[in-house]
Design a protein around this motif. Structure first.
Motif, PDB file in Angstrom:
ATOM      1  N   HIS A 186      35.756   2.004  49.793  1.00 38.85           N
ATOM      2  CA  HIS A 186      36.783   2.443  50.731  1.00 38.85           C
ATOM      3  C   HIS A 186      37.372   3.782  50.286  1.00 38.85           C
ATOM      4  O   HIS A 186      37.542   4.700  51.095  1.00 38.85           O
ATOM      5  N   SER A 187      37.683   3.907  49.016  1.00 35.21           N
ATOM      6  CA  SER A 187      38.300   5.141  48.540  1.00 35.21           C
ATOM      7  C   SER A 187      37.342   6.321  48.631  1.00 35.21           C
ATOM      8  O   SER A 187      37.780   7.464  48.839  1.00 35.21           O
ATOM      9  N   TYR A 192      37.437  10.749  48.537  1.00 33.23           N
ATOM     10  CA  TYR A 192      36.596  11.523  47.625  1.00 33.23           C
ATOM     11  C   TYR A 192      35.432  12.236  48.307  1.00 33.23           C
ATOM     12  O   TYR A 192      35.022  13.310  47.871  1.00 33.23           O
ATOM     13  N   ILE A 193      34.884  11.652  49.368  1.00 31.59           N
ATOM     14  CA  ILE A 193      33.819  12.350  50.094  1.00 31.59           C
ATOM     15  C   ILE A 193      34.359  13.598  50.793  1.00 31.59           C
ATOM     16  O   ILE A 193      33.807  14.696  50.625  1.00 31.59           O
ATOM     17  N   PRO A 194      35.466  13.505  51.578  1.00 32.57           N
ATOM     18  CA  PRO A 194      36.018  14.744  52.151  1.00 32.57           C
ATOM     19  C   PRO A 194      36.470  15.739  51.084  1.00 32.57           C
ATOM     20  O   PRO A 194      36.283  16.953  51.249  1.00 32.57           O
ATOM     21  N   GLU A 195      37.068  15.247  49.999  1.00 34.04           N
ATOM     22  CA  GLU A 195      37.524  16.144  48.943  1.00 34.04           C
ATOM     23  C   GLU A 195      36.357  16.926  48.342  1.00 34.04           C
ATOM     24  O   GLU A 195      36.453  18.146  48.128  1.00 34.04           O
ATOM     25  N   ARG A 197      33.504  17.649  49.746  1.00 38.17           N
ATOM     26  CA  ARG A 197      33.033  18.606  50.756  1.00 38.17           C
ATOM     27  C   ARG A 197      33.925  19.852  50.776  1.00 38.17           C
ATOM     28  O   ARG A 197      33.426  20.986  50.776  1.00 38.17           O
ATOM     29  N   ILE A 198      35.234  19.663  50.775  1.00 42.94           N
ATOM     30  CA  ILE A 198      36.164  20.798  50.817  1.00 42.94           C
ATOM     31  C   ILE A 198      36.046  21.640  49.553  1.00 42.94           C
ATOM     32  O   ILE A 198      36.015  22.876  49.613  1.00 42.94           O
ATOM     33  N   ASN A 199      35.970  20.980  48.412  1.00 40.94           N
ATOM     34  CA  ASN A 199      35.899  21.714  47.147  1.00 40.94           C
ATOM     35  C   ASN A 199      34.569  22.438  46.966  1.00 40.94           C
ATOM     36  O   ASN A 199      34.521  23.592  46.537  1.00 40.94           O
ATOM     37  N   ASN A 200      33.468  21.755  47.282  1.00 41.44           N
ATOM     38  CA  ASN A 200      32.146  22.338  47.039  1.00 41.44           C
ATOM     39  C   ASN A 200      31.779  23.441  48.015  1.00 41.44           C
ATOM     40  O   ASN A 200      31.151  24.439  47.635  1.00 41.44           O
ATOM     41  N   ASP A 201      32.139  23.256  49.276  1.00 45.45           N
ATOM     42  CA  ASP A 201      31.626  24.153  50.313  1.00 45.45           C
ATOM     43  C   ASP A 201      32.679  25.069  50.942  1.00 45.45           C
ATOM     44  O   ASP A 201      32.327  25.967  51.704  1.00 45.45           O
ATOM     45  N   PHE A 202      33.955  24.833  50.625  1.00 40.91           N
ATOM     46  CA  PHE A 202      35.022  25.680  51.181  1.00 40.91           C
ATOM     47  C   PHE A 202      35.964  26.181  50.088  1.00 40.91           C
ATOM     48  O   PHE A 202      37.067  26.643  50.391  1.00 40.91           O
ATOM     49  N   GLY A 203      35.520  26.068  48.838  1.00 41.99           N
ATOM     50  CA  GLY A 203      36.315  26.580  47.725  1.00 41.99           C
ATOM     51  C   GLY A 203      37.668  25.927  47.584  1.00 41.99           C
ATOM     52  O   GLY A 203      38.601  26.541  47.041  1.00 41.99           O
ATOM     53  N   GLY A 204      37.793  24.674  48.068  1.00 41.49           N
ATOM     54  CA  GLY A 204      39.078  23.986  48.003  1.00 41.49           C
ATOM     55  C   GLY A 204      40.094  24.509  49.005  1.00 41.49           C
ATOM     56  O   GLY A 204      41.275  24.133  48.939  1.00 41.49           O
ATOM     57  N   ASP A 205      39.667  25.339  49.937  1.00 40.99           N
ATOM     58  CA  ASP A 205      40.564  25.955  50.918  1.00 40.99           C
ATOM     59  C   ASP A 205      40.600  25.086  52.175  1.00 40.99           C
ATOM     60  O   ASP A 205      39.638  25.044  52.953  1.00 40.99           O
ATOM     61  N   TYR A 278      23.629   9.518  48.904  1.00 40.14           N
ATOM     62  CA  TYR A 278      24.584   8.875  49.813  1.00 40.14           C
ATOM     63  C   TYR A 278      25.573   9.910  50.347  1.00 40.14           C
ATOM     64  O   TYR A 278      25.799   9.999  51.563  1.00 40.14           O
ATOM     65  N   TYR A 279      26.152  10.697  49.456  1.00 43.57           N
ATOM     66  CA  TYR A 279      27.091  11.739  49.882  1.00 43.57           C
ATOM     67  C   TYR A 279      26.426  12.704  50.863  1.00 43.57           C
ATOM     68  O   TYR A 279      27.003  13.034  51.908  1.00 43.57           O
ATOM     69  N   GLN A 280      25.229  13.155  50.535  1.00 42.50           N
ATOM     70  CA  GLN A 280      24.542  14.104  51.395  1.00 42.50           C
ATOM     71  C   GLN A 280      24.287  13.531  52.787  1.00 42.50           C
ATOM     72  O   GLN A 280      24.283  14.260  53.785  1.00 42.50           O
ATOM     73  N   ASP A 281      24.074  12.228  52.863  1.00 42.10           N
ATOM     74  CA  ASP A 281      23.757  11.589  54.139  1.00 42.10           C
ATOM     75  C   ASP A 281      24.991  11.305  54.994  1.00 42.10           C
ATOM     76  O   ASP A 281      24.858  11.093  56.205  1.00 42.10           O
ATOM     77  N   VAL A 282      26.175  11.271  54.376  1.00 35.70           N
ATOM     78  CA  VAL A 282      27.348  10.808  55.134  1.00 35.70           C
ATOM     79  C   VAL A 282      28.467  11.828  55.281  1.00 35.70           C
ATOM     80  O   VAL A 282      29.352  11.627  56.118  1.00 35.70           O
ATOM     81  N   TYR A 283      28.472  12.907  54.505  1.00 35.24           N
ATOM     82  CA  TYR A 283      29.656  13.780  54.570  1.00 35.24           C
ATOM     83  C   TYR A 283      29.848  14.377  55.954  1.00 35.24           C
ATOM     84  O   TYR A 283      30.985  14.590  56.404  1.00 35.24           O
ATOM     85  N   SER A 284      28.747  14.656  56.665  1.00 33.56           N
ATOM     86  CA  SER A 284      28.884  15.224  58.005  1.00 33.56           C
ATOM     87  C   SER A 284      29.505  14.223  58.968  1.00 33.56           C
ATOM     88  O   SER A 284      30.213  14.610  59.915  1.00 33.56           O
ATOM     89  N   THR A 285      29.248  12.934  58.749  1.00 35.30           N
ATOM     90  CA  THR A 285      29.890  11.904  59.568  1.00 35.30           C
ATOM     91  C   THR A 285      31.380  11.856  59.282  1.00 35.30           C
ATOM     92  O   THR A 285      32.203  11.779  60.207  1.00 35.30           O
TER      93      THR A 285
END
Length: 383
Positions: A186-187, A192-195, A197-205, A278-285
């Motif tokens: 759940h967590s 952690y999945i959105p976090e 994504r934001i940190n890796n691909d948007f520089g935490g912005d 798993y992360y790669q398959d679901v972060y876009s969802t």
């Protein structure tokens, strides 16, 4: 139905995280029409008149509009509210996914019932422009700003393993915890999945992340058409048991991902590092569901506030304005037919089958948990 207090004990982080809920508020702010934006500014001067914030530290400390409901559910005054953040679907993911309103929330004490209730409490009288309930209107809007996000999270529409809270320990990027918080399924979805994504691909912005999602809405470039993000039900339409018909559509939508995305890989390999494939398959969802929450919230508030008059300003136009031109959006015509007992044409009315949560005094709500304090303490130590 999960016990509210057990759900609190089992959850290590807040739904969609502070960053996810603030992003939902920021997206909604972008799509508010002029009158709705002005009414938000009037209602919430303490939040600089906007729904979200790009300062996650501030959203944690102040409980900005979309995060407020997660902060107050731990207080005695709002002890009625934890069960309202989710709806249990009594299905069997990943083999079978279904959210059935009469089966899964017959007593309205869940997120689809709460959205019905707070939509009504947030509304204004069509003739006077005044709030139907001035004491509760701000609370109602804050609850809606939060629940519009929660209803998009697949594990908030899932009964299995307390919505994934009991699936632990989980390994994520080589670790099983972050600080004092242990990872569970759940967590991962909440935070952690959105976090990552934001940190890796948007520089935490967080603003860059929000702008990216708004651009995907405007260019209709998700793998689902933006025109399908909204329900064809009116915002005051109720189901047979008195829940929000639109929110039921949203719950059905989120629940389907429990089969298509969430649970299958968990059962196939529960010991995997969930920060990999798993992360790669679901972060876009996950990010698509966050975008849906913001877009739906804007639509909901545009419709609710069309009858609201800001004191000292001219009465609002009677016609409904659409959000900023996003693909596939058409403004719904005013409701003129009766959708359920208690619904009266153009004006929202209390559904005879829908509970009213949050009536003063709030602390005496009938939704108080049935689980004893001793049971909660025992459960916490059992974790």
């Amino acid at each position: 139905m999960r016990s509210a207090t057990v759900f609190i004990a089992a959850s290590s982080v807040l739904a969609w995280g502070n960053d996810g809920h603030s992003t939902i508020g920021n997206i909604a702010q972008h799509y508010l029409n002029e009158h709705a934006a002005a009414f938000v500014a009037y209602l919430f001067p303490e939040y600089n008149g906007v729904l979200g914030t790009y300062n996650v530290s501030l959203s944690i400390a102040m409980g900005d509009v979309p995060n407020w409901a997660d902060k107050v559910k731990f207080t005695p005054e709002y002890s009625f509210s934890p069960n309202l953040h989710f709806s249990d679907s009594l299905d069997a993911p990943p083999k079978n996914c279904s959210y059935i309103d009469e089966r899964d929330c017959p007593d309205n004490k869940c997120i689809t019932g709460a959205i019905a209730n707070y939509t009504r409490l947030a509304s204004c009288d069509a003739n006077t422009g005044k709030p139907k309930n001035p004491d509760l209107q701000k609370d109602a809007v804050r609850f809606l700003a939060h629940f519009a996000g929660d209803v998009t999270q697949p594990l908030h529409i899932c009964n299995r393993s307390l919505g994934g809270n009991l699936i632990k320990p989980i390994t994520f990027d080589g670790a099983q915890s972050k600080g004092k918080y242990s990872y569970n399924l759940h967590s991962l979805w909440d935070y952690y999945i959105p976090e990552k994504r934001i940190n890796n691909d948007f520089g935490g912005d967080y603003k860059k992340f929000q702008d990216y999602l708004v651009n995907k809405i405007d260019t209709d470039s998700f793998d689902e058409k933006v025109s399908t993000f909204l329900s064809d039900k009116g915002i005051y339409d109720l189901t047979k048991v008195g829940n929000s018909a639109a929110a039921v559509d949203w719950a059905i939508d989120a629940n389907l991902f429990d089969c298509s995305k969430v649970w299958g890989p968990v059962d196939a390999d529960p010991k995997q590092d969930f920060g990999g494939k798993y992360y790669q398959d679901v972060y876009s969802t996950a990010e698509k569901q966050i975008a849906k929450g913001g877009y739906r919230l804007a639509h909901l508030l545009n419709e609710i506030f069309q009858d609201c008059q800001i004191p000292g300003q001219p009465a609002p136009a009677t016609t409904t304005q659409a959000p900023t031109q996003a693909p596939g959006y058409t403004s719904a015509a005013p409701q003129t037919t009766t959708a359920a007992k208690g619904y009266q044409g153009n004006g929202p009315a209390a559904a005879t089958t829908t509970a009213t949560y949050g009536s003063k005094p709030i602390y005496s709500s009938a939704l108080a948990s049935s689980v004893s304090v001793l049971a909660v303490v025992a459960f916490v130590f059992a974790l």
